[in-house]
Design a protein around this motif. Structure first.
Motif, PDB file in Angstrom:
ATOM      1  N   ALA A 127       0.712  -1.141  -0.332  1.00 22.33           N
ATOM      2  CA  ALA A 127       0.205   0.640  -0.219  1.00 22.33           C
ATOM      3  C   ALA A 127       1.069   1.197  -0.568  1.00 22.33           C
ATOM      4  O   ALA A 127       1.200   2.544  -0.235  1.00 22.33           O
ATOM      5  N   PHE A 128       1.859   1.135   0.237  1.00 21.17           N
ATOM      6  CA  PHE A 128       2.777   2.331   0.841  1.00 21.17           C
ATOM      7  C   PHE A 128       3.974   2.037  -0.263  1.00 21.17           C
ATOM      8  O   PHE A 128       4.032   3.280  -0.823  1.00 21.17           O
ATOM      9  N   ARG A 129       3.677   1.514  -1.004  1.00 16.83           N
ATOM     10  CA  ARG A 129       4.454   1.282  -2.453  1.00 16.83           C
ATOM     11  C   ARG A 129       3.723   2.076  -3.619  1.00 16.83           C
ATOM     12  O   ARG A 129       4.078   2.652  -4.419  1.00 16.83           O
ATOM     13  N   ARG A 130       2.160   1.127  -3.390  1.00 20.04           N
ATOM     14  CA  ARG A 130       1.354   2.166  -4.266  1.00 20.04           C
ATOM     15  C   ARG A 130       1.221   3.892  -4.431  1.00 20.04           C
ATOM     16  O   ARG A 130       0.897   4.138  -5.120  1.00 20.04           O
ATOM     17  N   LEU A 131       1.439   4.125  -2.902  1.00 18.93           N
ATOM     18  CA  LEU A 131       1.774   5.659  -2.984  1.00 18.93           C
ATOM     19  C   LEU A 131       3.214   6.566  -2.906  1.00 18.93           C
ATOM     20  O   LEU A 131       2.977   7.356  -2.888  1.00 18.93           O
TER      21      LEU A 131
END
Length: 339
Positions: A127-131
């Protein structure tokens, strides 16, 4: 195991008082019974007897954290796990990442690197990588680290809390997260101190914790799902205890907010339906385990309005998120725009 009266891991008080007795592992994985004792100063709760460091890894079942591909041996469970990921886990982790980004970016600029301590199977890191973050994980279970690198292509190291500074020597991060990790360690100050050392000046620590001064702890007592995580849960902090520990470690700008309604309602449901855990559902073959999972989800939906009242009306959350910032050097405090 050490039977002596435990010292508070949050404020250092050497005296504790009886709280809950005869607590068992709701997963049924670790035999035995435990007690929790409450600190009279900060109201945090400590496990008794205290585990030995070498015993900790043996308390965790092979499947402890969720991943969408856990149930490869069963078509029903495979379908269930994928449905859970799409409807429950992916939105929950996306919410975690957005909350962390929103809370930390406004005060110290755009973040780019995040280390998740106790990262599990890496769904929050995705999820952090998608941001747009560059992500890295650390976990003390070797199979989890291998899974992260093999399945998601995420850099990860196998390390306990003690080894974090050596594992990431010469590196620092804008954001260090520890979601539901603080209650699992024998030395909270060491965890916080090592996280502080891995942050850039002005960087943020984000930690999710169960809160023993929340209403669920009062309602359920020794049947509360966070207590029946004994002996994996070595402590259950209060809000005051978390603030004291963060200040003692050197953090500033400390705040605690309720975790998502989904997390709070899940903690509630696990107190009512203990068998609806990831291990209970995906670590066993019985079809009854899948029904227990659905029952747990149903209880969560019913409990959500109660959790909203608990969090935002009565302001006694049972699951919280702490934000704490590493201080800037004194010259940057005096001239914040000089660069």
């Amino acid at each position: 195991m050490r039977d002596e009266d435990p010292t508070c891991l949050y404020c250092g008080c050497s005296e504790t008082l009886p709280l809950w007795e005869n607590v068992g592992d709701r997963l049924g994985y670790v035999p035995g019974r435990w007690a929790f004792r409450r600190c009279p100063q900060c109201q945090s709760a400590m496990l008794q007897p205290v585990p030995e460091p070498g015993d900790l890894l043996s308390f965790y079942p092979p499947i402890y954290s969720f991943a969408p591909d856990l149930a490869s041996e069963s078509r029903l469970k495979r379908w269930l796990s994928r449905l859970e990921y799409r409807l429950l886990y992916r939105p929950m982790y996306a919410s975690d990442a957005r909350r962390a980004a929103r809370h930390t970016r406004g005060a110290s600029g755009t973040k780019s690197t995040v280390l998740d301590v106790g990262c599990g199977r890496g769904l929050r890191l995705l999820a952090f990588r998608r941001l747009g973050y560059e992500v890295c994980g650390a976990d003390f279970q070797p199979e989890v680290v291998g899974y992260l690198e093999r399945t998601h292509g995420i850099e990860a190291v196998c390390s306990d809390i003690v080894g974090l500074p050596q594992a990431f020597a010469g590196r620092d991060f804008d954001l260090v997260t520890a979601y539901y990790a603080m209650e699992h360690v024998l030395d909270v100050q060491e965890l916080l101190g090592n996280c502080l050392s891995l942050l850039k000046p002005g960087g943020w620590f984000v930690g999710a914790i169960p809160l023993s001064d929340g209403l669920q702890a009062r309602w359920f007592g020794p049947r509360w799902s966070q207590a029946t995580e004994a002996p994996r849960h070595i402590s259950l902090p209060s809000q005051d205890g978390v603030r004291r520990a963060c200040r003692s470690a050197g953090f500033e700008n400390i705040s605690i907010v309720p975790d998502s309604l989904q997390i709070c309602a899940t903690a509630f449901s696990l107190s009512v339906v203990p068998g609806s855990t990831t291990w209970g559902t995906h670590g066993q073959r019985a079809w009854l385990a899948a029904l227990m999972r659905f029952a747990g989800i149903g209880v969560s939906l019913i409990a959500a309005p109660c959790c909203w009242i608990e969090n935002y009306v009565l302001r006694k959350p049972s699951m919280g998120v702490v934000f704490a910032q590493k201080p800037l050097p004194s010259d940057e405090r005096e001239h914040p725009h000089s660069a």
